[in-house]
Design a protein around this motif. Structure first.
Motif, PDB file in Angstrom:
ATOM      1  N   ASP A 311     -28.107  16.751  63.100  1.00 15.28           N
ATOM      2  CA  ASP A 311     -28.657  18.094  62.926  1.00 15.28           C
ATOM      3  C   ASP A 311     -28.180  18.743  61.620  1.00 15.28           C
ATOM      4  O   ASP A 311     -28.447  19.924  61.383  1.00 15.28           O
ATOM      5  N   GLY A 312     -27.486  17.993  60.807  1.00 20.65           N
ATOM      6  CA  GLY A 312     -27.083  18.517  59.502  1.00 20.65           C
ATOM      7  C   GLY A 312     -25.907  19.476  59.545  1.00 20.65           C
ATOM      8  O   GLY A 312     -25.527  20.030  58.509  1.00 20.65           O
ATOM      9  N   LEU A 313     -25.308  19.669  60.711  1.00 23.25           N
ATOM     10  CA  LEU A 313     -24.151  20.578  60.810  1.00 23.25           C
ATOM     11  C   LEU A 313     -22.868  19.754  60.919  1.00 23.25           C
ATOM     12  O   LEU A 313     -22.862  18.695  61.563  1.00 23.25           O
ATOM     13  N   PRO A 314     -21.805  20.223  60.338  1.00 21.03           N
ATOM     14  CA  PRO A 314     -20.547  19.475  60.461  1.00 21.03           C
ATOM     15  C   PRO A 314     -19.963  19.577  61.876  1.00 21.03           C
ATOM     16  O   PRO A 314     -20.415  20.380  62.692  1.00 21.03           O
ATOM     17  N   TYR A 315     -18.990  18.741  62.131  1.00 21.57           N
ATOM     18  CA  TYR A 315     -18.177  18.847  63.346  1.00 21.57           C
ATOM     19  C   TYR A 315     -16.867  19.540  63.018  1.00 21.57           C
ATOM     20  O   TYR A 315     -16.111  19.054  62.173  1.00 21.57           O
ATOM     21  N   LEU A 316     -16.621  20.644  63.693  1.00 21.44           N
ATOM     22  CA  LEU A 316     -15.359  21.364  63.506  1.00 21.44           C
ATOM     23  C   LEU A 316     -14.907  21.840  64.878  1.00 21.44           C
ATOM     24  O   LEU A 316     -15.526  22.755  65.456  1.00 21.44           O
ATOM     25  N   GLY A 317     -13.880  21.243  65.412  1.00 26.10           N
ATOM     26  CA  GLY A 317     -13.456  21.735  66.719  1.00 26.10           C
ATOM     27  C   GLY A 317     -12.536  20.762  67.414  1.00 26.10           C
ATOM     28  O   GLY A 317     -12.198  19.701  66.877  1.00 26.10           O
ATOM     29  N   GLU A 318     -12.139  21.149  68.626  1.00 24.42           N
ATOM     30  CA  GLU A 318     -11.290  20.291  69.443  1.00 24.42           C
ATOM     31  C   GLU A 318     -12.195  19.322  70.207  1.00 24.42           C
ATOM     32  O   GLU A 318     -13.335  19.639  70.532  1.00 24.42           O
ATOM     33  N   HIS A 319     -11.657  18.164  70.468  1.00 23.40           N
ATOM     34  CA  HIS A 319     -12.415  17.164  71.200  1.00 23.40           C
ATOM     35  C   HIS A 319     -12.666  17.673  72.625  1.00 23.40           C
ATOM     36  O   HIS A 319     -11.755  18.168  73.273  1.00 23.40           O
ATOM     37  N   PRO A 320     -13.892  17.536  73.141  1.00 22.49           N
ATOM     38  CA  PRO A 320     -14.186  18.129  74.457  1.00 22.49           C
ATOM     39  C   PRO A 320     -13.411  17.486  75.599  1.00 22.49           C
ATOM     40  O   PRO A 320     -13.129  18.148  76.601  1.00 22.49           O
ATOM     41  N   LYS A 321     -13.035  16.248  75.460  1.00 17.07           N
ATOM     42  CA  LYS A 321     -12.376  15.552  76.578  1.00 17.07           C
ATOM     43  C   LYS A 321     -10.894  15.324  76.325  1.00 17.07           C
ATOM     44  O   LYS A 321     -10.156  15.057  77.262  1.00 17.07           O
ATOM     45  N   HIS A 322     -10.513  15.344  75.055  1.00 20.04           N
ATOM     46  CA  HIS A 322      -9.125  14.999  74.734  1.00 20.04           C
ATOM     47  C   HIS A 322      -8.440  16.165  74.064  1.00 20.04           C
ATOM     48  O   HIS A 322      -8.650  16.444  72.889  1.00 20.04           O
ATOM     49  N   LYS A 323      -7.597  16.840  74.808  1.00 19.08           N
ATOM     50  CA  LYS A 323      -6.877  17.992  74.281  1.00 19.08           C
ATOM     51  C   LYS A 323      -6.003  17.553  73.100  1.00 19.08           C
ATOM     52  O   LYS A 323      -5.522  16.425  73.042  1.00 19.08           O
ATOM     53  N   ASN A 324      -5.845  18.464  72.159  1.00 20.89           N
ATOM     54  CA  ASN A 324      -4.991  18.257  70.986  1.00 20.89           C
ATOM     55  C   ASN A 324      -5.546  17.260  69.964  1.00 20.89           C
ATOM     56  O   ASN A 324      -4.867  16.914  69.009  1.00 20.89           O
ATOM     57  N   LEU A 325      -6.773  16.847  70.197  1.00 24.19           N
ATOM     58  CA  LEU A 325      -7.459  16.027  69.182  1.00 24.19           C
ATOM     59  C   LEU A 325      -8.550  16.876  68.533  1.00 24.19           C
ATOM     60  O   LEU A 325      -9.459  17.353  69.228  1.00 24.19           O
ATOM     61  N   PHE A 326      -8.422  17.095  67.233  1.00 27.60           N
ATOM     62  CA  PHE A 326      -9.347  17.961  66.502  1.00 27.60           C
ATOM     63  C   PHE A 326     -10.143  17.117  65.512  1.00 27.60           C
ATOM     64  O   PHE A 326      -9.638  16.126  64.986  1.00 27.60           O
ATOM     65  N   VAL A 327     -11.360  17.551  65.277  1.00 29.30           N
ATOM     66  CA  VAL A 327     -12.231  16.785  64.388  1.00 29.30           C
ATOM     67  C   VAL A 327     -12.794  17.710  63.304  1.00 29.30           C
ATOM     68  O   VAL A 327     -13.183  18.846  63.587  1.00 29.30           O
ATOM     69  N   ALA A 328     -12.803  17.232  62.068  1.00 33.13           N
ATOM     70  CA  ALA A 328     -13.434  17.965  60.968  1.00 33.13           C
ATOM     71  C   ALA A 328     -14.126  16.939  60.085  1.00 33.13           C
ATOM     72  O   ALA A 328     -13.521  16.354  59.189  1.00 33.13           O
ATOM     73  N   THR A 329     -15.400  16.736  60.326  1.00 35.32           N
ATOM     74  CA  THR A 329     -16.160  15.803  59.496  1.00 35.32           C
ATOM     75  C   THR A 329     -17.626  16.205  59.519  1.00 35.32           C
ATOM     76  O   THR A 329     -17.985  17.260  60.019  1.00 35.32           O
TER      77      THR A 329
END
Lengths: 372, 372, 372, 372
Positions: A311-329
């Motif tokens: 959808d052309g939008l980046p990923y910025l946030g915490e992983h929905p299933k794994h606490k303390n795992l953050f994604v920025a890509t």
């Protein structure tokens, strides 16, 4: 040794995140599988095209504008800490028209951006040539974006990383992360080619290579690589002072009379090779925009691999299933522009602070797929 | 086409002269026999050691101090015109002692420099290690020179040249000057590999290659080339923050965790090759000063050819026999430091303005020899 | 130290001459103003086009054929002495036609060459595509030259130089010759940036830079520099097996799937910069010949400076006014091809041996001019 | 498209295997995660030290001798197919002694190797200096291995790969294999960054990166990476003609007067950075062996990552649990030497032919571990 945070990825966003976290007192380890600043952050032309890239409103347009506004302060901070000048230039950008159709498209964008409070206007071909006398006489006018600009992309990435190092971040190169270590569904570290490292949080900022790290987490990011090829020329004469943007081709004048011309788009490849065809096509487009470029000296050609999402939008946030795992890509062509705000947002998330804007649109869960 | 001035040499001093002349409205042509910034200006470590280089008073010490004082303003001007940051750092310099003899020498220098109004002082080994904890414990103290600093030498040279180009200077590369064209003992142009160019004044700033241009003028400059070899290392950790100066070895911390170690001295060669022996010797000296350097990453080695004179003073002035022919060379290890004042002095001479200091000591006639 | 011979120039012809002289027991000094193999010899595509380059008979055609015949033996000798493979390939060459006019021209050349005993023939487009299936279907046929081939030009130059060194030749880099020392009209040595060197003979083989050395001898060679720009691509697939020659464009398949595309011609410049325009034009021509080249990977672009003369013939001989001064330059696009015979002819001249062919047409006096 | 065989790894052993399979008519796909010949195969000094590396008998010694014997024929084949010369030199090697202890050690090795039929002998210091007059006078004698030699390691790797491509092998770069696809315990293809590829056999030849590919197969290879740092110098004079081997340092004379000095050993890192300390230590050792090296010109430094195993033997064989999955890694310092036989043995295994020697000692199962 245990860390507060482990950042995966030594590009501009990994660097910005590590820097923001270090400013807040976190003990950070940054891991890079190759050399730092060796992939998309090295290859980018460095445009800050918050106005130039967007044709309709949406959360990414607002994110981009907020990040663009952070650059003057970031430039000063990083220069003081690392000694590196990010070469911030704010001379504006022109999106040019070659036809009435182009004009109509651009004028629609101008209307929307004006409503959003963006300083932007139409200028005639005559006015444009006063500013940029070397441009083609076939250009019929342009959308003028005085707030957009550019930086040196590799300098920005190195400046974040070296400033982070100065604030105590450990940077380790040539260490590849195999997988994120989970305990009871909570990220507690990473398994790497040189063994395990542990931390309270793990932040994945590996650009186009990010999804691979998550292969073992039963989660797959909906990203794909898009190769972009560029070339550069140099000239002792000033051929251009502002960034020029057209269909499938931009020209960015850098310090010292250098012009970067970019960029092709080839999806679903990690190959950093440059094709004859890619360069040949860009050269034709550049000549059409700036005929005087034929007098310039050829410098070199290169390619970078950028992470795109469906959808052309980046990923910025915490992983929905794994606490303390953050994604920025998934920043695609906006990785340089979005780097300052990406660092601050991830640091806010980790500290559970009030966010400076709503990032729900960039959530990880919007596309989560089960593995094949 | 005719020019006001022709500058021979595309290094840091040719660039500075062209820039000063262009600021004063002159139409300038700059000729370089190879690529610009490809010789000593590219190779230099960029120290601004007005205090650090001089052990006794004299005209060169005063020239150096005046030039050093010009850097903050020059840095700003060049950044605005060319987009290039010269990476000026003013964190001071330490000349270190390993013995009582070293201490006695340094303290004598401190006395003389204090009398000249230079801010300089002795600091103990203990104080030094507070500032630079990684330095060897064998160091017994240091002369501290808070006013000295450094710049990126190639950036300074490019910034002068590109700023000059922006002000209208024509820069032509790969054109070698065979000889200066004289009419009735007055310089009126130059004969080159691509034919003759004419101008009102000719300025020779060709570094170690300058004397060759004058071979036909029945005048021989008493200069000789001195090769200097350097190497660099990088580190994500900060191993050093200030420049360190010792017998035959200096360490200059550059932006982004890079350290340049220099420099050997080999007279009477134009060879830009780097010898095993030169590098090996510098490495031993660097280890003795900063043992932690062994952990750093090797980057590369290179050499530059600097123009020295028999009395150690540069040549700055008009040719004694040939009107309108000006010479600026012989800067030896101070080419970067002296570049800003060299440009202004030569421009003052050409405009017959009041000089900002007496340059009689640097006159061309002091060593003029008849050709062999 | 005194030498039998001093060779000026560290390119392929200087190397070949030094090698031939050393084989005959001469004590030789070779002087190069920059690094050896850094100019035209490094830039050349290495075609051995004795048949391909000549459209009419003449002394150069015969010289070229004799030199071409020497390559197999030279390749073996140099490999044994230096360990360097010159990558000699003898798979023939095609001069292609795109029209009836082209065909008529080529068929005339075929007639003349056949008369001279050259193996050469016309082949149809159909036959050509059996050999080279990736070539454009617009090609209407080709002149086939089975005896022409190519070598690695830098390898050949290095192999001559390193073999010469092995036989005792002293090679000194970064030493520029100012002038030839004359005693009673006889060359006895050279004056250089590092002082005087003496010898019984002096051989000038400085390529496009040769005429400069003679400036002081009251003799001017009628040569001028012609820049040639090239680029290369690589491919794991075999796109081409034979050299293809067309108007203003050739494609030379090198070892490992590399193709060199050359070459532009720009007269009267020593600039080694590559222009946007030069590369862009070559790419268009290459695409027209070999459409599949668009799939190849871009490697790099470069330029070399070749010495041309007004009648297109090289200078090979003793200086008409200065005994013991020999000249070998003006080889233009045939410098690689002519290198083996150039070395032998100059050595024969110096030894006053019977020549293997008449070199009167290449004499120095044919164009000698008085200096301006 | 389906393949007979997929080879994972674009280094010298992957190339040799692909080449051997293609010669036998197999349709092969070779996948490389980066560029081909970019890791250990590019970094190696290329010694063929079948005699020099082994101090006692065993299967690896016999494997090495057999592979060494294959080089002359391999060199010729690859030169014909790819145009690349592997620069095979068979001038022998010296393992030198500096003390009586060294001598005693070497003489014991000579005894064992003579029993195995190896041509090897002790030579006195005096004899050695006849052959290599520049060696240190502190050397007391040497073991002479006339059958050992060296090749250009990158040339060998490129020659295998380009010859394989010529025989129809598809080579794809920048494709990383995540895992091997298994159906009922049988390997049927690979999952990569660009999707799945299928084949009858899968051969893993990924050097130090091989074990990662098997992470998902519930099998872990007992290999670990060992970094080796090298540097090179050049000289127009011949400083050395034979390879010299000492404790922790070897000097290999390459074509054109180049000498490669290697190699440090640092276990458990994938970092390709070169340390100050590594280079500094090698330089000291090289000076002790060949004092004249101090006059040579510094060229460059680099590092490679070699795959070692706990018992020092490579892995060559079919996977014990997964049919049709073959492994060829763990060659450590013998990757270049063993490449020819590795290709043939793997091809024999796949074709279920009679093996030319017993490879049970190199079986995969000898160290298989359950994953952590």
């Amino acid at each position: 040794m245990s860390y507060d945070c482990i950042v995966i990825g030594g590009g501009v966003n990994g660097g910005s995140i590590a820097y923001s976290l270090a400013k807040r007192g976190k003990k950070v380890l940054l891991l890079e599988k190759d050399r730092v600043v060796s992939k998309a952050s090295k290859a980018a032309a460095g445009m800050l095209a918050a106005g130039g890239e967007f044709v309709e409103d949406g959360p990414l347009f607002q994110l981009a504008r907020k990040s663009r506004a952070m650059f003057p302060e970031v430039a000063q901070e990083l220069r003081e800490l690392s000694g590196i000048d990010i070469e911030l230039i704010n001379k504006g950008m022109y999106k040019i028209a070659f036809s009435e159709d182009d004009e109509a498209d651009l004028k629609r964008i101008i209307e929307f951006q004006k409503q959003e409070g963006e300083k932007v206007d139409w200028i005639s071909a005559k006015q444009l040539r006063v500013q940029e006398p070397r441009l083609s006489s076939a250009i019929t006018g342009a959308m003028y974006l005085p707030s957009d600009g550019h930086v040196s992309a590799p300098n920005l990435a190195f400046a974040f990383l070296k400033s982070a190092a100065k604030l105590g971040v450990d940077i380790k190169e040539f260490i590849e992360v195999y997988s994120v270590i989970m305990e009871n569904g909570i990220a507690t570290g990473v398994m790497t080619t040189e063994g395990a490292y542990f931390s309270n949080q793990v932040i994945l900022a590996g650009g186009a290579w990010s999804s691979k790290v998550l292969a073992d987490t039963n989660i797959r990011l909906d990203t794909y690589p898009v190769k972009g090829e560029c070339f550069s020329v140099t000239s002792h004469q000033q051929l251009l002072t502002s960034t020029i943007f057209s269909h499938g081709c931009y020209l960015v004048p850098k310090s010292g009379g250098r012009i970067i011309v970019g960029a092709t788009e080839k999806a679903n490849t990690f190959s950093q090779s440059v094709s004859f065809n890619g360069i040949s096509g860009l050269m034709e487009k550049a000549k059409r925009i700036l005929p005087a470029i034929v007098e310039a000296e050829w410098e070199m050609a290169w390619a970078g691999i950028r992470p795109q999402t469906s959808d052309g939008l980046p990923y910025l946030g915490e992983h929905p299933k794994h606490k303390n795992l953050f994604v920025a890509t998934g920043h695609y062509r906006n990785g340089i522009l979005l780097a300052p705000i990406t660092g601050e947002l991830i640091a806010d998330l980790i500290e559970e602070r009030q966010m400076m804007l709503d990032i729900a649109s960039f959530s990880i869960e919007r596309h989560v797929k089960q593995p094949v």
